[in-house]
Design a protein around this motif. Structure first.
Motif, short mmCIF file in Angstrom:
data_model
loop_
_atom_site.label_atom_id
_atom_site.label_comp_id
_atom_site.label_asym_id
_atom_site.label_seq_id
_atom_site.Cartn_x
_atom_site.Cartn_y
_atom_site.Cartn_z
N UNK A 114 0.37 -0.96 -0.38
CA UNK A 114 0.05 -0.20 -0.03
C UNK A 114 0.72 0.79 0.32
N UNK A 115 1.91 1.26 0.72
CA UNK A 115 2.88 2.72 0.60
C UNK A 115 3.56 2.33 0.65
N UNK A 116 5.29 2.73 -0.05
CA UNK A 116 7.05 2.60 0.94
C UNK A 116 7.07 3.03 2.06
N UNK A 117 7.64 2.69 2.91
CA UNK A 117 7.92 3.39 4.13
C UNK A 117 9.45 3.56 4.27
N UNK A 118 10.07 4.22 4.41
CA UNK A 118 11.74 4.64 4.62
C UNK A 118 12.42 5.28 5.92
N UNK A 119 13.21 5.06 6.47
CA UNK A 119 13.84 5.20 7.52
C UNK A 119 14.84 5.40 7.44
N UNK A 120 15.06 6.91 8.42
CA UNK A 120 16.85 7.78 7.99
C UNK A 120 16.82 7.99 9.28
N UNK A 121 18.02 8.65 9.94
CA UNK A 121 18.89 9.22 10.92
C UNK A 121 18.21 10.14 11.32
N UNK A 122 17.73 11.10 12.27
CA UNK A 122 16.82 11.72 12.29
C UNK A 122 18.00 13.44 12.19
N UNK A 123 19.28 13.06 11.86
CA UNK A 123 20.08 14.16 11.99
C UNK A 123 19.47 14.91 10.24
N UNK A 124 19.51 13.40 9.77
CA UNK A 124 19.59 13.18 8.52
C UNK A 124 17.97 13.87 7.47
N UNK A 125 17.20 13.56 8.26
CA UNK A 125 15.73 13.85 8.79
C UNK A 125 15.34 14.64 6.99
N UNK A 166 0.39 6.28 -7.17
CA UNK A 166 -0.56 5.46 -6.81
C UNK A 166 -0.10 5.50 -5.08
N UNK A 167 1.20 5.11 -5.67
CA UNK A 167 1.71 5.02 -3.56
C UNK A 167 2.21 5.97 -2.67
N UNK A 168 1.96 6.04 -1.46
CA UNK A 168 2.55 6.74 -1.10
C UNK A 168 3.76 6.94 0.08
N UNK A 169 4.74 7.66 0.31
CA UNK A 169 5.79 7.21 0.96
C UNK A 169 5.95 8.19 2.51
N UNK A 170 6.17 7.52 3.38
CA UNK A 170 6.39 7.49 4.26
C UNK A 170 7.36 7.82 5.28
N UNK A 171 8.14 9.39 5.43
CA UNK A 171 9.41 9.45 5.58
C UNK A 171 9.41 8.90 7.20
N UNK A 172 10.31 8.39 7.87
CA UNK A 172 10.54 7.47 9.11
C UNK A 172 11.81 8.16 9.68
N UNK A 173 11.59 8.86 11.24
CA UNK A 173 13.19 8.83 11.76
C UNK A 173 13.21 7.90 12.91
N UNK A 174 11.99 7.72 12.94
CA UNK A 174 12.21 6.19 14.28
C UNK A 174 10.28 4.94 13.99
N UNK A 175 10.35 4.29 15.03
CA UNK A 175 9.71 3.12 14.48
C UNK A 175 8.42 3.73 16.01
N UNK A 176 8.57 4.23 17.08
CA UNK A 176 7.78 4.54 17.77
C UNK A 176 7.66 6.43 17.59
#
Lengths: 367, 290
Positions: A114-125, A166-176
């Motif tokens: 349904x979407x693409x989830x990325x995780x990067x370090x907060x300092x580089x968000x 059609x896919x959404x991209x979510x950019x995360x810096x943590x998983x909680x």
């Protein structure tokens, strides 16, 4: 005691692992249950070789399989475009579905993307977000309040989308959520993230993938019909259980990151609903919820996550359970001094919107 | 297994629809627009199974009806007297999501001697009106909304459902001999809607596939002079793709099915302002095919 699934749902979950034999009305009911929980392409994959399938069932399986394959292609196209932005000095970690697919996990077969989830370090968000925007990704315009909610209290930026995709991209810096009771410094996640061969992306270490799947499954929103996420957890565990020392590493990592409770829930429900081969000693090594809480969660989680009556609206019991799980989610996500003003504000806005809204029916006859 | 909810089953050819509703007006309307279908309640396999349930009688701006599918409500509610348009529209939408074993074109389909004429078009191009008029002129009605193409054989499967006529088309078709229309639903967002009822023979032939023979892209424009232009196969393939629900999702299967369809048929673009002129032109062209 164990959290119960209805006979029909138990049959669906069994059919994800072993061929079954049914008549046409039986398949009708099973396919509806699978659709309701987003598991129909998985069911199709699991039953593809079952002898004696009625033609009409074969056709629906083919249909679901094609749509799952198409969505996977869309995701691969999204990742192809993203790859060009990942030549950076920091790791870009793919979470969940995108990682399962690129790592060629068996459990990715028939999984709807349904979407693409990325995780990067907060300092580089900010850097990552700016790179995405410069390459054409856009987010919907948000009110300053919502913007601040995402920036300060959430663990992701507002969802991004490339125009026309059609896919959404979510950019995360943590998983909680950073304000929640499960919040922890994600540095150890990056320290053990592994490159995905042949791509510029990283994936979480296998134990961290399981832990993230558990956190996502039991600590996100109202949890309605999330049984497919328990199916993900089960699929990961079945695939990883054979690795030497896997369970010990999983337990140690859960303790280190403070994620023992979500892991307990994940193992507990994967075992109860999908017969996941979790060694008893592993579950026993985790501190369980107190007995009354456990009974409540068994009931509420089953009502919320499993498909119920398919002939009409959700029953009052299901609606109540979903509301209770949503309340729990908010409580875990933010401390009361942040949560109460937030909910009051959201409720007032919703009331104002519902007074102002002039809901119109869609066109008759339009495709 | 307990099957407590009673379902009315409509076998429309390429698909079986099952619906449950306590709304009597809906069943009366269904009797009018599906007069040639046997009213079965068998509990076999249905491609779409939905419930149409009334909302609260206390709602100030009028009572509504909701369509429920697999425990969810995928669309906004309609006014309760428009339960039939909601069922027709909603079940077509659900079919478009589930029939990806086939290439689905947004097209009317009629046939002569099991040789099909496919009329793909975007909304507002007069596709429904033309399809209904051809049915009244003696062509077999296969579908107004979907051309259902089997990629394995290239054949088109009928999906015989009432065709929603809008605004002025209602009178244009209603005035023709032998035209049967269902109830009028005034004031939907697209204006007035009434359904054309395909003839009995077409309904009875709903399981008889047809072989595509011609593709015609119709475009109605009030007062326009009749203009019919042949299209080369490559252009036809592109335009078939553009008028498809699932051409992209089917990937190579969709591409090959569209190419095969264009190879086996002749294609035209038909720009018209007069319905009878258009029909005469179609008859002539179709008869001239080798």
């Amino acid at each position: 005691m164990s959290p119960r699934a209805s006979a029909e749902t138990a049959l669906l979950l069994r059919a994800l692992h072993a061929p079954i034999e049914l008549d046409e009305p039986g398949w009708d009911s099973l396919l509806r249950r699978a659709r309701a929980s987003g598991l129909h392409a998985r069911l199709a994959a699991a039953q593809a070789a079952t002898p004696g399938l009625p033609d009409v069932v074969r056709r629906h399986f083919l249909s679901a399989t094609r749509i799952a394959a198409y969505r996977r292609k869309l995701m691969e196209a999204e990742l192809f475009q993203l790859a060009a932005l990942c030549d950076t000095g920091f790791p870009v970690v793919l979470l969940k579905g995108a990682a399962y697919a690129l790592q060629r996990r068996r459990m990715a077969t028939g999984r709807f993307v349904s979407d693409v989830d990325l995780l990067v370090p907060a300092a580089h968000l900010r850097t990552m977000e700016q790179a995405l925007r410069a390459a054409g990704w856009r987010s919907e315009a948000l009110s300053p309040y919502d913007e601040r909610y995402y920036r300060d209290w959430s663990h992701e930026t507002p969802p991004l989308r490339f125009p026309g995709h059609s896919l959404e991209l979510d950019l995360h810096h943590a998983i909680t959520p950073v304000t929640g009771s499960l919040a922890f410094d994600p540095a150890p996640l990056f320290a053990r993230a592994e490159p995905i061969a042949g791509t510029p992306f990283h994936a979480l270490a296998t134990e961290d993938q399981v832990l993230h799947a558990c956190v996502h499954c039991f600590h996100d929103g109202d949890l309605a019909l999330r049984v497919r996420e328990v199916v993900d957890i089960d699929g990961l565990l079945r695939e990883l259980a054979g690795q030497a020392g896997f369970w010990d590493r999983l337990l140690a990592r859960a303790a280190e990151l403070g994620l023992q409770r979500p892991l307990w829930y994940g193992l507990h429900f994967a075992r109860a609903w999908l017969d996941c081969p979790v060694p008893g000693a592993v579950l026993a090594a985790l501190p369980p919820p107190a007995a009354p809480l456990r009974r409540i969660m068994d009931t509420l989680v089953a009502l919320t996550m499993l498909p119920g009556d398919l002939d009409g609206p959700p029953s009052p019991g299901v609606r109540l359970a979903r509301a209770a799980m949503l309340a729990r989610y908010h409580r875990l996500r933010m401390p009361a001094h942040l949560l109460l003003p937030h909910l009051v504000r959201k409720t007032l806005l919703r009331l104002r919107a519902s007074v102002a809204a002039k809901k119109e029916a869609p066109d008759a006859g339009a495709p | 297994m307990i099957e407590a909810t009673p379902y009315r089953v409509l076998d429309v050819g390429a698909a079986k629809l099952a619906l449950h509703s306590p709304i009597e007006r809906l069943h009366a309307d269904l009797d009018r627009v599906y007069p040639h279908l046997p009213g079965t309640t068998d509990s076999g396999f249905a491609d779409v199974r939905v419930s149409l349930l009334p909302g609260s009688p206390l709602r100030l701006r009028g009572r509504q009806v909701s369509l429920w599918s697999e425990g969810e409500r995928p669309f906004e509610p309609y006014p309760i007297h428009s339960a039939l348009p909601l069922f027709e529209w909603g079940s077509n939408y659900l079919l478009s999501q589930r029939l990806n074993a086939y290439l689905l074109l947004h097209a009317g389909v009629v046939a002569r001697d099991d040789l099909a004429l496919i009329l793909p078009a975007s909304p507002g191009s007069g596709k429904t009106t033309l399809t209904c008029a051809l049915n009244l002129a003696g062509w077999r009605f296969l579908s107004d909304e979907f051309a259902v193409i089997d990629p394995d054989t290239g054949e088109v499967l009928p999906m015989v459902r009432p065709a929603p006529l809008k605004n002025r088309s209602i009178a244009v078709i209603g005035e023709r001999d032998a035209a049967v229309l269902g109830p009028l639903y005034p004031g939907t967002r697209k204006g007035d809607v009434a359904h054309f009822v395909p003839d009995r023979d077409s309904t009875l032939a709903r399981h008889r596939r047809a072989r595509p023979r011609a593709v015609m892209f119709p475009r109605f424009e009030a007062g326009a002079r009749l203009h019919c232009k042949p299209l080369d196969s490559a252009t036809a393939v592109m335009r078939l793709g553009l008028n498809s629900f699932n051409y992209r999702a089917l990937g190579p299967v969709g591409f090959h099915a569209a190419v095969e369809l264009a190879r086996r048929t002749k294609a035209w673009e038909l720009h018209y302002g007069d319905l009878d002129e258009a029909i005469a032109c179609i008859e002539t062209l179709f008869a001239s095919l080798p």
